[in-house]
Design a protein around this motif. Structure first.
Motif, PDB file in Angstrom:
ATOM      1  N   ARG A  27       0.836  -1.204   0.000  1.00 24.85           N
ATOM      2  CA  ARG A  27       0.000   0.000   0.000  1.00 24.85           C
ATOM      3  C   ARG A  27       0.874   1.259   0.000  1.00 24.85           C
ATOM      4  NH1 ARG A  27      -5.158  -1.508   3.978  1.00 24.85           N
ATOM      5  NH2 ARG A  27      -5.788  -3.395   2.811  1.00 24.85           N
ATOM      6  N   LEU A  28       1.903   1.200  -0.843  1.00 25.76           N
ATOM      7  CA  LEU A  28       2.780   2.349  -1.049  1.00 25.76           C
ATOM      8  C   LEU A  28       2.753   2.705  -2.531  1.00 25.76           C
ATOM      9  CD1 LEU A  28       5.902   1.174   1.026  1.00 25.76           C
ATOM     10  CD2 LEU A  28       4.195   2.862   1.735  1.00 25.76           C
ATOM     11  N   THR A  29       3.367   3.797  -2.881  1.00 28.10           N
ATOM     12  CA  THR A  29       3.520   4.134  -4.294  1.00 28.10           C
ATOM     13  C   THR A  29       4.791   3.459  -4.821  1.00 28.10           C
ATOM     14  OG1 THR A  29       4.859   6.100  -3.889  1.00 28.10           O
ATOM     15  CG2 THR A  29       2.439   6.368  -3.901  1.00 28.10           C
ATOM     16  N   PRO A  30       4.848   3.153  -6.137  1.00 30.59           N
ATOM     17  CA  PRO A  30       6.090   2.598  -6.693  1.00 30.59           C
ATOM     18  C   PRO A  30       7.292   3.495  -6.437  1.00 30.59           C
ATOM     19  CG  PRO A  30       4.286   2.322  -8.246  1.00 30.59           C
ATOM     20  CD  PRO A  30       3.763   3.179  -7.130  1.00 30.59           C
ATOM     21  N   SER A  31       7.082   4.799  -6.449  1.00 29.02           N
ATOM     22  CA  SER A  31       8.173   5.728  -6.176  1.00 29.02           C
ATOM     23  C   SER A  31       8.707   5.551  -4.762  1.00 29.02           C
ATOM     24  CB  SER A  31       7.695   7.167  -6.378  1.00 29.02           C
ATOM     25  OG  SER A  31       8.709   8.084  -6.029  1.00 29.02           O
ATOM     26  N   ALA A  32       7.810   5.361  -3.798  1.00 32.09           N
ATOM     27  CA  ALA A  32       8.236   5.186  -2.406  1.00 32.09           C
ATOM     28  C   ALA A  32       9.025   3.889  -2.256  1.00 32.09           C
ATOM     29  CB  ALA A  32       7.026   5.180  -1.482  1.00 32.09           C
ATOM     30  N   VAL A  33       8.565   2.827  -2.946  1.00 30.65           N
ATOM     31  CA  VAL A  33       9.292   1.557  -2.899  1.00 30.65           C
ATOM     32  C   VAL A  33      10.691   1.743  -3.463  1.00 30.65           C
ATOM     33  CG1 VAL A  33       9.386  -0.774  -3.878  1.00 30.65           C
ATOM     34  CG2 VAL A  33       7.240   0.098  -2.935  1.00 30.65           C
ATOM     35  N   SER A  34      10.780   2.406  -4.611  1.00 28.67           N
ATOM     36  CA  SER A  34      12.080   2.647  -5.244  1.00 28.67           C
ATOM     37  C   SER A  34      12.999   3.448  -4.324  1.00 28.67           C
ATOM     38  CB  SER A  34      11.880   3.390  -6.569  1.00 28.67           C
ATOM     39  OG  SER A  34      13.117   3.639  -7.195  1.00 28.67           O
ATOM     40  N   GLN A  35      12.452   4.439  -3.638  1.00 29.24           N
ATOM     41  CA  GLN A  35      13.260   5.264  -2.745  1.00 29.24           C
ATOM     42  C   GLN A  35      13.775   4.451  -1.553  1.00 29.24           C
ATOM     43  OE1 GLN A  35      11.009   8.764  -1.693  1.00 29.24           O
ATOM     44  NE2 GLN A  35      10.542   9.229  -3.839  1.00 29.24           N
ATOM     45  N   HIS A  36      12.934   3.568  -1.005  1.00 31.33           N
ATOM     46  CA  HIS A  36      13.369   2.720   0.107  1.00 31.33           C
ATOM     47  C   HIS A  36      14.524   1.818  -0.320  1.00 31.33           C
ATOM     48  CE1 HIS A  36      10.727   3.562   3.479  1.00 31.33           C
ATOM     49  NE2 HIS A  36       9.656   3.539   2.687  1.00 31.33           N
ATOM     50  N   VAL A  37      14.389   1.210  -1.508  1.00 29.19           N
ATOM     51  CA  VAL A  37      15.437   0.311  -1.985  1.00 29.19           C
ATOM     52  C   VAL A  37      16.723   1.089  -2.254  1.00 29.19           C
ATOM     53  CG1 VAL A  37      16.127  -1.230  -3.875  1.00 29.19           C
ATOM     54  CG2 VAL A  37      13.812  -1.381  -2.909  1.00 29.19           C
ATOM     55  N   ALA A  38      16.592   2.272  -2.866  1.00 33.36           N
ATOM     56  CA  ALA A  38      17.772   3.097  -3.146  1.00 33.36           C
ATOM     57  C   ALA A  38      18.470   3.514  -1.855  1.00 33.36           C
ATOM     58  CB  ALA A  38      17.365   4.327  -3.951  1.00 33.36           C
ATOM     59  N   ALA A  39      17.686   3.841  -0.829  1.00 36.33           N
ATOM     60  CA  ALA A  39      18.273   4.234   0.452  1.00 36.33           C
ATOM     61  C   ALA A  39      18.997   3.051   1.098  1.00 36.33           C
ATOM     62  CB  ALA A  39      17.185   4.761   1.381  1.00 36.33           C
ATOM     63  N   LEU A  40      18.428   1.859   0.967  1.00 34.95           N
ATOM     64  CA  LEU A  40      19.084   0.664   1.496  1.00 34.95           C
ATOM     65  C   LEU A  40      20.408   0.426   0.780  1.00 34.95           C
ATOM     66  CD1 LEU A  40      19.080  -1.852   3.304  1.00 34.95           C
ATOM     67  CD2 LEU A  40      17.741  -3.021   1.523  1.00 34.95           C
ATOM     68  N   ARG A  42      22.290   2.641  -0.651  1.00 35.81           N
ATOM     69  CA  ARG A  42      23.262   3.662  -0.229  1.00 35.81           C
ATOM     70  C   ARG A  42      23.864   3.308   1.127  1.00 35.81           C
ATOM     71  NH1 ARG A  42      19.341   7.196  -2.340  1.00 35.81           N
ATOM     72  NH2 ARG A  42      18.568   7.673  -0.231  1.00 35.81           N
ATOM     73  N   SER A  43      23.025   2.816   2.033  1.00 41.05           N
ATOM     74  CA  SER A  43      23.529   2.485   3.372  1.00 41.05           C
ATOM     75  C   SER A  43      24.462   1.288   3.340  1.00 41.05           C
ATOM     76  CB  SER A  43      22.352   2.208   4.325  1.00 41.05           C
ATOM     77  OG  SER A  43      21.670   1.017   3.954  1.00 41.05           O
ATOM     78  N   LEU A  44      24.253   0.387   2.380  1.00 39.67           N
ATOM     79  CA  LEU A  44      25.111  -0.790   2.260  1.00 39.67           C
ATOM     80  C   LEU A  44      26.323  -0.551   1.378  1.00 39.67           C
ATOM     81  CD1 LEU A  44      22.364  -3.542   1.765  1.00 39.67           C
ATOM     82  CD2 LEU A  44      23.724  -3.150   3.831  1.00 39.67           C
ATOM     83  N   GLY A  45      26.224   0.441   0.503  1.00 37.29           N
ATOM     84  CA  GLY A  45      27.305   0.712  -0.425  1.00 37.29           C
ATOM     85  C   GLY A  45      27.366  -0.269  -1.574  1.00 37.29           C
ATOM     86  N   THR A  46      26.251  -0.935  -1.870  1.00 38.90           N
ATOM     87  CA  THR A  46      26.218  -1.889  -2.984  1.00 38.90           C
ATOM     88  C   THR A  46      24.784  -2.070  -3.448  1.00 38.90           C
ATOM     89  OG1 THR A  46      26.900  -4.116  -3.696  1.00 38.90           O
ATOM     90  CG2 THR A  46      25.912  -3.937  -1.521  1.00 38.90           C
ATOM     91  N   ARG A  47      24.614  -2.583  -4.644  1.00 39.47           N
ATOM     92  CA  ARG A  47      23.277  -2.792  -5.193  1.00 39.47           C
ATOM     93  C   ARG A  47      22.667  -4.066  -4.616  1.00 39.47           C
ATOM     94  NH1 ARG A  47      22.385   0.579  -9.412  1.00 39.47           N
ATOM     95  NH2 ARG A  47      20.561  -0.601 -10.090  1.00 39.47           N
TER      96      ARG A  47
END
Length: 310
Positions: A27-40, A42-47
């Motif tokens: 129940r989120l927007t695709p943009s919000a999902v993408s932002q969560h994954v991108a933030a993860l 960044r925190s890990l330093g890898t894709r």
């Protein structure tokens, strides 16, 4: 610090295979999902995911993080249950199972569980092995009676998984023929000997297995009946619609109007066991259930027909 919500989002992406479907489930927007994954990432330093026109796939790092996400979810679910138990004095215990295994193994085992731990509220969920193992990994159930066909145990050999697997019994698949069939009196049959026969299927997994063995034997089975119930499949065999390949425990006791014949070795088999979340194997409730299931499995071995029923 890794954000738990980001792990939850990544797990949904892995389960659904796309940001859009994961967004719908969460129940989120695709943009919000993408932002969560991108933030993860960044925190890990890898894709953690690879994006393509066909969807989203996990990278090796992504697989590791999804495993961590499932472990975290399981721990949180367990903690919530423990808190509820403190408040109510009652323990909720949930078991997932596939139908034929649950029918023979679970009643006696659950009776022993509730006798050993009075006040336990037991819930049973019917689920095919893939779903049942996923529920165990996520902490949604405390144990699952499941099976896998010939090959490795559930999970990746040599790698730590969030599931502990205890083998219970091997369940060979038998040929089921109409009682008047000319081969019904045989001590064993090769699947190739039934290449010209029409077939009745009791489940989709059996169909995949049959087609694999038939391909090795050089024929394509003609399927005239498809069901998701082994008893129904046996009734169709008894009516002369065709022959079938059915696990032994679904033939205890053998249904009327058919003959059960073992498959010549090496024959197909499924391997039944019980899965629990890793780290919960020494929990008193789990120990009681697994021990009871082992005893029930030993008793089942004396029920399953080891040779033709004539």
């Amino acid at each position: 610090m890794i954000d738990v919500q980001r792990l939850r989002v990544l797990r949904a992406v892995a389960e659904h295979g796309s940001f859009n479907r994961a967004a719908t489930a969460l129940r989120l927007t695709p943009s919000a999902v993408s932002q969560h994954v991108a933030a993860l990432e960044r925190s890990l330093g890898t894709r953690v995911v690879e994006r393509s026109t066909r969807g989203v796939t996990l990278t090796p790092a992504g697989h590791i993080m999804v495993g961590a996400a499932e472990s975290v979810a399981a721990e949180l679910t367990h903690a919530r249950r423990e808190v509820d138990r403190l408040g109510t004095g009652r323990t909720q215990f949930t078991v997932a199972t596939f139908t034929s295994g649950g029918r023979l193994l679970l009643p006696g085992a659950l009776a022993r569980l509730t006798a050993a731990h009075p006040g336990t509220v037991v819930h049973v969920r019917e689920a095919e092995p893939e779903e049942a193992l996923r529920l165990v990994r996520q902490g949604a159930v405390d144990a699952a009676v499941a099976y896998h066909f010939d090959g490795p145990l559930p999970g990746e050999p040599g790698r730590r998984t969030p599931v502990e697997w205890t083998a219970l019994l091997a369940d060979p698949l038998h040929m089921v023929l109409p009682e008047a069939h000319p081969l019904a009196g045989r001590r064993a049959l090769d699947i190739a000997e039934l290449a010209e026969e029409p077939w009745v299927l009791g489940c989709l997994k059996t169909e995949a297995y049959l087609r694999r063995y038939a391909d090795r034997a050089g024929f394509t089975p003609e399927v005239r009946g498809t069901t998701t119930d082994y008893f129904f499949a046996c009734s169709l065999v008894a009516a002369g619609l065709g022959v079938s390949l059915i696990p032994s425990i679904a033939l205890a006791p053998p249904p009327p109007g058919v003959r059960v014949v073992p498959v010549s070795p090496p024959g197909p088999a499924r391997h039944i066991g019980v899965a629990v979340p890793r780290g919960r194997g020494d929990h008193p409730y789990v120990t009681t259930l697994v021990g009871a299931l082992r005893d029930e499995a030993a008793a089942v071995r004396t029920i399953v027909p080891p040779c033709p029923v004539i």
